[in-house]
Design a protein around this motif. Sequence first.
Motif, PDB file in Angstrom:
ATOM      1  N   GLU A 380       0.835  -1.197   0.000  1.00 64.45           N
ATOM      2  CA  GLU A 380       0.000   0.000   0.000  1.00 64.45           C
ATOM      3  C   GLU A 380       0.876   1.255   0.000  1.00 64.45           C
ATOM      4  OE1 GLU A 380      -2.332   1.976  -0.909  1.00 64.45           O
ATOM      5  OE2 GLU A 380      -3.804   0.515  -0.225  1.00 64.45           O
ATOM      6  N   ILE A 381       0.306   2.347  -0.543  1.00 63.09           N
ATOM      7  CA  ILE A 381       0.999   3.636  -0.535  1.00 63.09           C
ATOM      8  C   ILE A 381       0.687   4.353   0.779  1.00 63.09           C
ATOM      9  CG2 ILE A 381       1.265   5.837  -1.739  1.00 63.09           C
ATOM     10  CD1 ILE A 381       0.009   4.462  -4.237  1.00 63.09           C
ATOM     11  N   LEU A 382      -0.597   4.409   1.099  1.00 60.50           N
ATOM     12  CA  LEU A 382      -1.079   5.071   2.320  1.00 60.50           C
ATOM     13  C   LEU A 382      -1.826   4.066   3.184  1.00 60.50           C
ATOM     14  CD1 LEU A 382      -2.589   8.265   0.627  1.00 60.50           C
ATOM     15  CD2 LEU A 382      -0.396   8.108   1.769  1.00 60.50           C
ATOM     16  N   PRO A 383      -1.249   3.508   4.242  1.00 58.93           N
ATOM     17  CA  PRO A 383       0.134   3.649   4.687  1.00 58.93           C
ATOM     18  C   PRO A 383       1.021   2.637   3.950  1.00 58.93           C
ATOM     19  CG  PRO A 383      -1.054   2.237   6.186  1.00 58.93           C
ATOM     20  CD  PRO A 383      -2.042   2.647   5.136  1.00 58.93           C
ATOM     21  N   PHE A 384       2.344   2.720   4.145  1.00 57.43           N
ATOM     22  CA  PHE A 384       3.280   1.850   3.425  1.00 57.43           C
ATOM     23  C   PHE A 384       3.356   0.494   4.136  1.00 57.43           C
ATOM     24  CE2 PHE A 384       7.469   0.466   1.787  1.00 57.43           C
ATOM     25  CZ  PHE A 384       7.231   0.651   0.437  1.00 57.43           C
ATOM     26  N   LEU A 385       2.320  -0.320   3.937  1.00 60.14           N
ATOM     27  CA  LEU A 385       2.218  -1.618   4.614  1.00 60.14           C
ATOM     28  C   LEU A 385       1.719  -2.681   3.646  1.00 60.14           C
ATOM     29  CD1 LEU A 385       0.476  -0.437   7.922  1.00 60.14           C
ATOM     30  CD2 LEU A 385       2.811  -1.340   7.764  1.00 60.14           C
ATOM     31  N   LYS A 386       1.967  -3.940   3.990  1.00 59.40           N
ATOM     32  CA  LYS A 386       1.450  -5.067   3.214  1.00 59.40           C
ATOM     33  C   LYS A 386       1.036  -6.162   4.194  1.00 59.40           C
ATOM     34  CE  LYS A 386       2.413  -8.105  -0.663  1.00 59.40           C
ATOM     35  NZ  LYS A 386       3.409  -8.704  -1.545  1.00 59.40           N
ATOM     36  N   GLY A 387      -0.097  -6.853   3.899  1.00 59.75           N
ATOM     37  CA  GLY A 387      -0.556  -7.942   4.771  1.00 59.75           C
ATOM     38  C   GLY A 387      -1.926  -7.637   5.351  1.00 59.75           C
ATOM     39  N   GLN A 519      -3.581   5.406  15.571  1.00 59.74           N
ATOM     40  CA  GLN A 519      -2.688   4.812  16.556  1.00 59.74           C
ATOM     41  C   GLN A 519      -2.165   3.451  16.081  1.00 59.74           C
ATOM     42  OE1 GLN A 519      -1.557   6.590  19.086  1.00 59.74           O
ATOM     43  NE2 GLN A 519      -0.170   4.890  19.531  1.00 59.74           N
ATOM     44  N   ILE A 520      -3.078   2.653  15.500  1.00 58.91           N
ATOM     45  CA  ILE A 520      -2.696   1.320  14.991  1.00 58.91           C
ATOM     46  C   ILE A 520      -1.642   1.459  13.884  1.00 58.91           C
ATOM     47  CG2 ILE A 520      -3.553  -0.622  13.593  1.00 58.91           C
ATOM     48  CD1 ILE A 520      -6.166  -0.477  15.270  1.00 58.91           C
ATOM     49  N   ILE A 521      -1.876   2.391  12.962  1.00 54.21           N
ATOM     50  CA  ILE A 521      -0.938   2.596  11.843  1.00 54.21           C
ATOM     51  C   ILE A 521       0.422   3.023  12.368  1.00 54.21           C
ATOM     52  CG2 ILE A 521      -0.445   4.015   9.800  1.00 54.21           C
ATOM     53  CD1 ILE A 521      -2.614   1.807   9.422  1.00 54.21           C
ATOM     54  N   LYS A 522       0.426   3.922  13.331  1.00 53.33           N
ATOM     55  CA  LYS A 522       1.674   4.389  13.937  1.00 53.33           C
ATOM     56  C   LYS A 522       2.483   3.207  14.483  1.00 53.33           C
ATOM     57  CE  LYS A 522       2.629   8.477  16.796  1.00 53.33           C
ATOM     58  NZ  LYS A 522       1.944   9.338  17.780  1.00 53.33           N
ATOM     59  N   GLU A 523       1.766   2.323  15.217  1.00 59.55           N
ATOM     60  CA  GLU A 523       2.428   1.159  15.830  1.00 59.55           C
ATOM     61  C   GLU A 523       2.929   0.179  14.762  1.00 59.55           C
ATOM     62  OE1 GLU A 523      -0.525  -0.313  18.533  1.00 59.55           O
ATOM     63  OE2 GLU A 523      -0.409   1.496  19.777  1.00 59.55           O
ATOM     64  N   LEU A 524       2.099  -0.062  13.719  1.00 60.97           N
ATOM     65  CA  LEU A 524       2.493  -1.008  12.667  1.00 60.97           C
ATOM     66  C   LEU A 524       3.725  -0.508  11.902  1.00 60.97           C
ATOM     67  CD1 LEU A 524      -0.977  -2.086  11.191  1.00 60.97           C
ATOM     68  CD2 LEU A 524       0.635  -3.568  12.408  1.00 60.97           C
ATOM     69  N   LEU A 525       3.748   0.789  11.603  1.00 56.58           N
ATOM     70  CA  LEU A 525       4.884   1.347  10.871  1.00 56.58           C
ATOM     71  C   LEU A 525       6.154   1.328  11.734  1.00 56.58           C
ATOM     72  CD1 LEU A 525       3.167   4.351   9.034  1.00 56.58           C
ATOM     73  CD2 LEU A 525       4.032   2.260   7.975  1.00 56.58           C
ATOM     74  N   ALA A 526       6.001   1.617  13.034  1.00 54.37           N
ATOM     75  CA  ALA A 526       7.156   1.578  13.939  1.00 54.37           C
ATOM     76  C   ALA A 526       7.709   0.157  14.037  1.00 54.37           C
ATOM     77  CB  ALA A 526       6.739   2.087  15.318  1.00 54.37           C
ATOM     78  N   GLU A 527       6.778  -0.798  14.113  1.00 53.18           N
ATOM     79  CA  GLU A 527       7.152  -2.230  14.193  1.00 53.18           C
ATOM     80  C   GLU A 527       7.907  -2.643  12.921  1.00 53.18           C
ATOM     81  OE1 GLU A 527       4.352  -6.053  14.109  1.00 53.18           O
ATOM     82  OE2 GLU A 527       3.698  -4.567  15.574  1.00 53.18           O
ATOM     83  N   GLN A 528       7.395  -2.192  11.780  1.00 54.47           N
ATOM     84  CA  GLN A 528       8.019  -2.524  10.497  1.00 54.47           C
ATOM     85  C   GLN A 528       9.427  -1.931  10.410  1.00 54.47           C
ATOM     86  OE1 GLN A 528       5.947  -2.467   6.417  1.00 54.47           O
ATOM     87  NE2 GLN A 528       6.949  -0.490   6.443  1.00 54.47           N
ATOM     88  N   ASN A 529       9.576  -0.690  10.874  1.00 56.25           N
ATOM     89  CA  ASN A 529      10.891  -0.039  10.835  1.00 56.25           C
ATOM     90  C   ASN A 529      11.901  -0.747  11.728  1.00 56.25           C
ATOM     91  OD1 ASN A 529       9.957   1.814   9.039  1.00 56.25           O
ATOM     92  ND2 ASN A 529       9.475   3.370  10.567  1.00 56.25           N
TER      93      ASN A 529
END
Length: 534
Positions: A380-387, A519-529
Amino acid sequence: MGTQDRHFLGVDLSTQQLKAAIVNDNLEVLHEASVLFDTDLPEFRSQGGAIVDKYDSQNITAPVMMWVKAFDILMDRMIVTGADFSKIAAVSGTAQQHGSVYWQRGSEETLKKLDPSQFLHEQLAHSFSVTNSPIWMDSSTTKQCKELEEAVGGPEELAKITGSRAYERFTGSQIAKIFQTRPDAYKNTERVSLVSSFVTSLFLGQIAPIDISDGSGMNLMDIRTKTWHQPLLDACAPGLKEKLGEPVPSYTDIGPISNYFAERYHFLPKCRVIAGTGDNPASLVGMRLSDGWIAVSLGTSDTAFLWLAEPKLVLDGHVLCNPIDKDAYMALLCFKNGSLTRERIRNTCTEGNWDIFNQLLESTPRGNFGNMGLYYDVQEILPFLKGDFRYNKTQKVNKFSSLEVEVRACVEGQFIAKRAYAEDFGLKVGKGTKILATGGASQNKAILQVLADVLNSPVYVQEAANSAMLGAAYQAKHGLLPEVSYSEIISVLPEPQKVCDPYSDAEEIYAPMTERYRQIIKELLAEQNCKGKP
């Protein structure tokens, strides 16, 4: 030519086809024709209108001569529909955004002297220094994107100036890559066009200017001054300002139709050519968007368009100059996981039956008992996640307790994302905002009801499809009659029809869910980083 006999031509060079429509003074469609690149021009061996480099799948282009040849076919097909080009008062064009065309030295002279007895493709065969144009699907310019951002002090500074941080598909980095990897081709380039200004160049018989709306999707223009930003031009390639020419407002009358079209197809010499624009700005024109509206297109990708009075600094999404009002702006949000993701959940939960999908959707309460699902089949572009990511009221879960919860989680999750990112641009949901829904899923009342509830705003639909092509035709009339306001020009069209209102409790349910989503997106992106994933 009386006003009742006055016709307007809009041409749309999209990724997979070239199509055109002629409308009358009441903006009713009289004639339409199209050319499909893959099937009508098999000799170019395109797939979905594109060529993927067999050695580098990130490198995606399209043959310029395929587009030129398609023009020859399109004009003949328009004649077969009974089109009378002598009635056309003005023509404009639109095209896939971010693609670029490189005119060979001497090509403008060739354009000016085209022989009406010959096809365009016979005469323009040697007019391009780069034969395969980079298009919006290309993602091979990561290095050049970093260089552009560094030239002005980082992604935030670049977004402040140009409306977007650096994106691989944007034209600035594409030009820089041509200069770095093919210096001779760049040196031999007389002018660089966007695909939209390439379309109007063919009608004009000389190289047409780039309009400010499509031009603001290049990472090269200062969107406040509507002029090229010299340090960014310098970071791309030498002498670039001369090769781009000066940008113009989107509905500018750029001159009369060329002698070639007047003699070969019997356009009147007084027919005017209006500056072309990108497909996203043209869609805003075709959807008749104005202040207070948000358009949500529900297709393979979902997109959202907003009318903005002022540009807002956002690193996720794009701010473009407005094609209707040169002092306004438009925001563009793109979500790759749209209808195909909804269809995957439909197939999993209902064996492919939309009626059962809608029943399941309508049988669960708004807010889905606190369950939320985020589904990204492709990056995905917004947010930069997959799954797939599923949550109950309190925590992450592996699966939901029922099919109906899964169905609602998918639809609500997609629309909560749109609300969150649109709010970042300044959208105030429920404060006089109206939603215009387009695309395939806009036929589905159950899905639209969720859209109305999540954004706490009424949803409308309109009959017209092909909003970019029609936008070009409407823009042709707008450019011919600049003294008439755009709202007056489109006042002859039927009003959009309201299909649903939000429920009265919608805001108290979805405002907290939108905050939770953030909040969920913030946590997922931090986890990914932390994991160091791409």
